[in-house]
Design an enzyme around this catalytic site. Sequence first.
Site, short mmCIF file in Angstrom:
data_model
loop_
_atom_site.label_atom_id
_atom_site.label_comp_id
_atom_site.label_asym_id
_atom_site.label_seq_id
_atom_site.Cartn_x
_atom_site.Cartn_y
_atom_site.Cartn_z
N ASP A 233 0.86 -1.18 0.00
CA ASP A 233 0.00 0.00 0.00
C ASP A 233 0.90 1.24 0.00
O ASP A 233 1.94 1.23 -0.67
CB ASP A 233 -0.93 -0.03 1.21
CG ASP A 233 -2.26 0.66 0.96
OD1 ASP A 233 -2.26 1.90 0.89
OD2 ASP A 233 -3.29 -0.02 0.83
N HIS A 287 -3.47 6.09 3.70
CA HIS A 287 -4.26 4.91 3.35
C HIS A 287 -3.61 3.63 3.87
O HIS A 287 -4.26 2.78 4.47
CB HIS A 287 -4.42 4.84 1.83
CG HIS A 287 -5.38 3.78 1.38
ND1 HIS A 287 -4.98 2.51 1.00
CD2 HIS A 287 -6.72 3.79 1.25
CE1 HIS A 287 -6.02 1.80 0.65
NE2 HIS A 287 -7.10 2.54 0.79
N SER A 459 -11.44 -1.24 0.43
CA SER A 459 -10.11 -1.24 1.02
C SER A 459 -10.10 -1.91 2.38
O SER A 459 -9.38 -2.87 2.63
CB SER A 459 -9.58 0.18 1.17
OG SER A 459 -9.21 0.74 -0.05
#
Length: 514
Positions: A233, A287, A459
Amino acid sequence: MKKTLAIAAGISLLVLASCSRDEDVIAPITEENVILIEQESDEFLTIEEVNTIINNQLLERGVFSWDEVPANVLWSAAVHGNELITVGYGNKGESFREGKSSRLEGIQNDILLTVAASEEQTRSDLKYISDDVLNVIDIHVTSLETIRNLKAMSNIRYLEPNGYSYFTAKPDVTVSQQERSSSGCGMSGSTLNTNDYRTIAPGSLVSWTLDNHNVTQAWSQSTGAGVTIAVIDTGISPNQPLLSPGSSGFGDGYSINNRTVEKYGTYIDSPWWWSNNLDGPDDKCGHGTSMISAATAPRNNDNKPVGVAYNANLVSYRGTADVLLNDYHERKGVSNALRALGDRNDVKIISMSIGYLWTIGNVRDAVRYAHNKGKLIFAAGGTSTVVTNSYPVIFPASMPEAIAVTGVTDAANYKRCDTCHDGPQIEFTIIMERDNDRNRTAAVLGFYGGDNDYVGGSSVATATTAGIAALVWGKYPNWSRAQVLNRMRQSSELYGNPSNNFGYGNIDANQAVQ
């Protein structure tokens, strides 16, 4: 020679993300804005013209492939994308090699000689990057003749303009100056609604989303100890001590103090595709930190959200700047991370809450490499704005080697989250959004120490599922990947009668570890 192509006119650029924060609004294409134009096969196309060809394929087929466009479209996109073409070579399906191969080395040499002749350069003057495991080579090209000659070669699996970014490309901005997307990024914390968590010993917060999957009950059987989860990520925040290597916070409280966290970086933050200046492992988006928290955050007395597998080991790779793989270095970074993780015997699970609307060849090859090494790979089915929910499951979740996950609300019947994608590739769903308040999603650690946050979309559903897989593998450490996956399927609500859009549905973590 002329070829008639259907081109969609006046279309806004599509933006996909794998998280429900900071999304861009787009307008979908329709039959009404498709027109026919004639395009010369040797014509150099503008970015807008390339984009409309892409959109037209998506409209007609639901997928886009560079294999289906003429040489001049590939050439135009390659030139717009820093004059780069990625060549996948070898026999059909031959994504990687286990050792040296004189045959494959010969094919690569033929490719370089072909490009050198077309570009009127010597082989030694060519600018290229060759992968030593994947059968992939990135080469600087400028000529339409080069593309035509490469297309005519045997043993070429694909040609892709891997520096071309459809979502960020703008006709009035040069490629090297394009702004990178920040989709899915956010560093600001949130105040959690007291109804969205409960407190358990020794002082941790359990997100309401976990109770829908009986995660806390599963902890009596397994907490993920002995299992290593890898997350590809945007990295780990250096400002979140509960997830930091060398910090006592990751192994504090009920989390065992000898579990490990490692962080690496394979992303290169540069407009020049040939750069090798790695950007480091630290999250600059937020994120990745959220996904890692959902999967592995510690269970201690800091009054912070706990992860599903709070005793699992963690390996973090910053392979991308955000959730969209719309930059050559993001694609290369993810590919390199998958390669490295494939070579690690201790890593069993890979979680990727990132993606793109169409297949990226070098990432696909790397997924196949990691899968061949026995990794259980989870990928986000796709998150976007409401108007793009008709688009299919995104890549790499669309691959058979990946397990696609999406998010649903807590409604009585299956209802996808506001920004989630569904479709026949989906295997599992996670409840991660209040049906009566779509802003209340999963509770996770914030980017900064002391902060909490909400995160939604496919996600967090993916990271949560990866955590549940770690619970199963922790309970049954000698099981194979297939056995773990089958147990997860058997423990899901729709097992025996899977849905075309939601697969096996919601997983019961407690049932999975029995």
